[in-house]
Design an enzyme around this catalytic site. Sequence first.
Site, PDB file in Angstrom:
ATOM      1  N   ARG A  27     -30.068  -0.277 113.144  1.00  0.00           N
ATOM      2  CA  ARG A  27     -31.055  -0.547 112.093  1.00  0.00           C
ATOM      3  C   ARG A  27     -32.463  -0.206 112.549  1.00  0.00           C
ATOM      4  O   ARG A  27     -33.274   0.263 111.750  1.00  0.00           O
ATOM      5  CB  ARG A  27     -30.956  -2.021 111.670  1.00  0.00           C
ATOM      6  CG  ARG A  27     -29.689  -2.295 110.827  1.00  0.00           C
ATOM      7  CD  ARG A  27     -29.333  -3.768 110.859  1.00  0.00           C
ATOM      8  NE  ARG A  27     -28.223  -4.131 109.984  1.00  0.00           N
ATOM      9  CZ  ARG A  27     -26.928  -3.903 110.262  1.00  0.00           C
ATOM     10  NH1 ARG A  27     -26.583  -3.293 111.380  1.00  0.00           N
ATOM     11  NH2 ARG A  27     -25.985  -4.274 109.402  1.00  0.00           N
ATOM     12  N   GLY A  94     -18.904   3.410 112.114  1.00  0.00           N
ATOM     13  CA  GLY A  94     -18.879   3.026 110.703  1.00  0.00           C
ATOM     14  C   GLY A  94     -20.266   2.655 110.204  1.00  0.00           C
ATOM     15  O   GLY A  94     -20.632   2.973 109.070  1.00  0.00           O
ATOM     16  N   ARG A 122     -11.280   5.475 107.766  1.00  0.00           N
ATOM     17  CA  ARG A 122     -11.786   4.166 107.316  1.00  0.00           C
ATOM     18  C   ARG A 122     -12.323   4.254 105.884  1.00  0.00           C
ATOM     19  O   ARG A 122     -12.860   5.276 105.467  1.00  0.00           O
ATOM     20  CB  ARG A 122     -12.858   3.685 108.306  1.00  0.00           C
ATOM     21  CG  ARG A 122     -12.240   3.467 109.699  1.00  0.00           C
ATOM     22  CD  ARG A 122     -13.234   2.961 110.698  1.00  0.00           C
ATOM     23  NE  ARG A 122     -13.751   1.647 110.309  1.00  0.00           N
ATOM     24  CZ  ARG A 122     -14.742   1.033 110.944  1.00  0.00           C
ATOM     25  NH1 ARG A 122     -15.329   1.615 111.973  1.00  0.00           N
ATOM     26  NH2 ARG A 122     -15.141  -0.146 110.548  1.00  0.00           N
ATOM     27  N   SER A 166     -19.091  -7.463 103.977  1.00  0.00           N
ATOM     28  CA  SER A 166     -19.374  -6.386 104.922  1.00  0.00           C
ATOM     29  C   SER A 166     -20.868  -6.128 104.987  1.00  0.00           C
ATOM     30  O   SER A 166     -21.507  -5.816 103.984  1.00  0.00           O
ATOM     31  CB  SER A 166     -18.651  -5.108 104.487  1.00  0.00           C
ATOM     32  OG  SER A 166     -19.230  -3.985 105.126  1.00  0.00           O
ATOM     33  N   ASP A 313     -15.937  -9.350 114.911  1.00  0.00           N
ATOM     34  CA  ASP A 313     -15.701  -8.413 116.019  1.00  0.00           C
ATOM     35  C   ASP A 313     -15.103  -9.098 117.247  1.00  0.00           C
ATOM     36  O   ASP A 313     -14.641  -8.431 118.170  1.00  0.00           O
ATOM     37  CB  ASP A 313     -17.006  -7.702 116.405  1.00  0.00           C
ATOM     38  CG  ASP A 313     -17.493  -6.766 115.299  1.00  0.00           C
ATOM     39  OD1 ASP A 313     -16.658  -6.307 114.502  1.00  0.00           O
ATOM     40  OD2 ASP A 313     -18.701  -6.507 115.235  1.00  0.00           O
ATOM     41  N   LYS A 340     -10.831  -1.698 110.818  1.00  0.00           N
ATOM     42  CA  LYS A 340     -11.877  -1.471 111.835  1.00  0.00           C
ATOM     43  C   LYS A 340     -11.555  -0.166 112.584  1.00  0.00           C
ATOM     44  O   LYS A 340     -10.817   0.662 112.081  1.00  0.00           O
ATOM     45  CB  LYS A 340     -11.956  -2.679 112.772  1.00  0.00           C
ATOM     46  CG  LYS A 340     -12.473  -3.946 112.073  1.00  0.00           C
ATOM     47  CD  LYS A 340     -13.920  -3.787 111.651  1.00  0.00           C
ATOM     48  CE  LYS A 340     -14.434  -5.034 110.934  1.00  0.00           C
ATOM     49  NZ  LYS A 340     -15.769  -4.809 110.351  1.00  0.00           N
ATOM     50  N   ARG A 344      -6.808  -3.677 114.004  1.00  0.00           N
ATOM     51  CA  ARG A 344      -6.943  -4.574 115.163  1.00  0.00           C
ATOM     52  C   ARG A 344      -5.885  -5.677 115.190  1.00  0.00           C
ATOM     53  O   ARG A 344      -5.600  -6.213 116.267  1.00  0.00           O
ATOM     54  CB  ARG A 344      -8.365  -5.163 115.228  1.00  0.00           C
ATOM     55  CG  ARG A 344      -9.371  -4.117 115.690  1.00  0.00           C
ATOM     56  CD  ARG A 344     -10.785  -4.638 115.839  1.00  0.00           C
ATOM     57  NE  ARG A 344     -11.632  -3.615 116.458  1.00  0.00           N
ATOM     58  CZ  ARG A 344     -12.962  -3.624 116.440  1.00  0.00           C
ATOM     59  NH1 ARG A 344     -13.614  -4.595 115.833  1.00  0.00           N
ATOM     60  NH2 ARG A 344     -13.637  -2.658 117.033  1.00  0.00           N
ATOM     61  N   ARG A 386     -13.262  -2.513 121.469  1.00  0.00           N
ATOM     62  CA  ARG A 386     -13.076  -3.971 121.573  1.00  0.00           C
ATOM     63  C   ARG A 386     -11.650  -4.342 121.984  1.00  0.00           C
ATOM     64  O   ARG A 386     -11.434  -5.390 122.605  1.00  0.00           O
ATOM     65  CB  ARG A 386     -13.502  -4.669 120.286  1.00  0.00           C
ATOM     66  CG  ARG A 386     -14.993  -4.418 120.004  1.00  0.00           C
ATOM     67  CD  ARG A 386     -15.632  -5.444 119.111  1.00  0.00           C
ATOM     68  NE  ARG A 386     -16.874  -4.907 118.574  1.00  0.00           N
ATOM     69  CZ  ARG A 386     -18.053  -4.929 119.200  1.00  0.00           C
ATOM     70  NH1 ARG A 386     -18.171  -5.487 120.392  1.00  0.00           N
ATOM     71  NH2 ARG A 386     -19.122  -4.395 118.645  1.00  0.00           N
TER      72      ARG A 386
HETATM   73  C1  S3P Z   1     -21.641  -4.116 111.505  1.00  0.00           C
HETATM   74  C2  S3P Z   1     -20.931  -4.833 110.590  1.00  0.00           C
HETATM   75  C3  S3P Z   1     -19.507  -5.205 110.762  1.00  0.00           C
HETATM   76  C4  S3P Z   1     -19.061  -5.092 112.218  1.00  0.00           C
HETATM   77  C5  S3P Z   1     -19.536  -3.828 112.871  1.00  0.00           C
HETATM   78  C6  S3P Z   1     -21.046  -3.700 112.791  1.00  0.00           C
HETATM   79  C7  S3P Z   1     -23.032  -3.771 111.197  1.00  0.00           C
HETATM   80  O1  S3P Z   1     -18.714  -4.345 109.985  1.00  0.00           O
HETATM   81  O2  S3P Z   1     -17.654  -5.165 112.299  1.00  0.00           O
HETATM   82  O3  S3P Z   1     -19.133  -3.848 114.231  1.00  0.00           O
HETATM   83  O4  S3P Z   1     -23.779  -3.320 112.085  1.00  0.00           O
HETATM   84  O5  S3P Z   1     -23.442  -3.929 110.039  1.00  0.00           O
HETATM   85  P1  S3P Z   1     -18.527  -4.599 108.405  1.00  0.00           P
HETATM   86  O6  S3P Z   1     -19.855  -4.614 107.816  1.00  0.00           O
HETATM   87  O7  S3P Z   1     -17.705  -3.456 107.879  1.00  0.00           O
HETATM   88  O8  S3P Z   1     -17.768  -5.887 108.316  1.00  0.00           O
END
Ligand code: S3P
Length: 426
Positions: A27, A94, A122, A166, A313, A340, A344, A386
């Site tokens: 971010r 992701g 994904r 999410s 996580d 994920k 997992r 992980r």
């Molecule tokens: C994350 C959100 C989570 C997490 C990922 C990082 C983020 O995923 O599992 O490791 O930085 O916003 P989701 O938003 O898909 O749950």
Amino acid sequence: VSSVSISRAAKLTGAPVIPGDKSISHRSLILGALAEGRTEVTDLLESEDVRSTARCLSAMGVRLHTEGAVTLIDGIGARGFAPPSDPLDCGNSGTTMRVLMGVLAGRAHRATLTGDGSLVKRPMRRVAEPLRRMGAKLELTGGDFAPLTVIGAPLHGIEYALPVASAQVKTAIIMAALSAEGVTHLRGEIHSRDHTERMLADFGVVVERDDSVISILGGQRLRAARVEVPGDPSTAAFWMGAASLVPGARVQLHGVSLNPTRIGFLRVLERMGARVVTEPTSRAAEPVGRIEVSAQALRGATVARAEVPSLIDELPLLAVIASQAEGRTVVEGAEELRVKETDRLEAVATNLRAMGGSIEVRADGYVIDGPQRLRGARMSSFHDHRIAMAFSIAGLVADGQTTIDDAECVAISYPAFFETLRALTT
Ligand code: S3P
């Protein structure tokens, strides 16, 4: 393709440096790029996933460079992104792909996003769907996957109830909302990690929120900010978990984010009877503090759906901890684990069983009866950082030798993991 072997630990003590939070690092780069002026980020995580975000931003003309612990980003503002000439490679990340979908939806050009063998499997429709309601144009492979193309279009605010908890989806919509006309209201599953909401305030953006709704007015400009990235609680969790299992162990973790949306694992570990001490040391946008964990006999615990986002996580690691706790551990409402970096739930079951452990896998979680005697085995990381780290911790309490294949994937979030493991156990 490297393998790493781990044996039972006779000790585990120390105060390892916890690298910067992965979510906040992504971010910082993205918000810094969108802001006007030079953003200064201290202690950005250096890992493959964060490099993926940096690479995509560079390909669109954003200039970033690192001097020691400080990364400088010359923001180019909402309209400054250059059309990328090649597909943007999000690697394994992701967060990179989903958040950039939201950033790019309201731009004036088209961009194709792709990623590695895991990322292209994904689900991405969960982001495309709300963005389309805002007026965005996106083309997804097979209707749900990358490679995908975002074709910039004028956006308008929407009312949207998030169907999944999410933070990646939530952040993508917030990014799009900033370039949309009018106000966007988010309801539903909004209680995932809230770093975007907290950080935007530092970048001069007003995000209104209460328990049931997040509102963002479009057209707000970001101004450059200073970000201090706290230690990643999801990284710290591996040492917290290890310290709760290895007899006589004790670890101290300094400067870790204590954001309530991220510390579910710490709370569950406490419920299981672990000796955990936390001490807040600063309360900036992100609460930060010191965590100390020492070994103690553990008992099983129940994790219900509402708590899952705060330790999503850490659930592979929790399975390992649960196998060593007296009694039953139940995790419910965690079907997100199936989408994920790998499935997992299946990966945890395969590896725990390979070590002689047992687990009942459900559609949305697992049941583990402990304590179980684990024996060393050879297993795959499933190319998932992980999973590699969680089963390395299992190796510390197993008989004989545990070998993790494809262990280099720890570099996605924690390149120094094995080095740190060695330092703590010798
Ligand atoms: C994350 C959100 C989570 C997490 C990922 C990082 C983020 O995923 O599992 O490791 O930085 O916003 P989701 O938003 O898909 O749950």
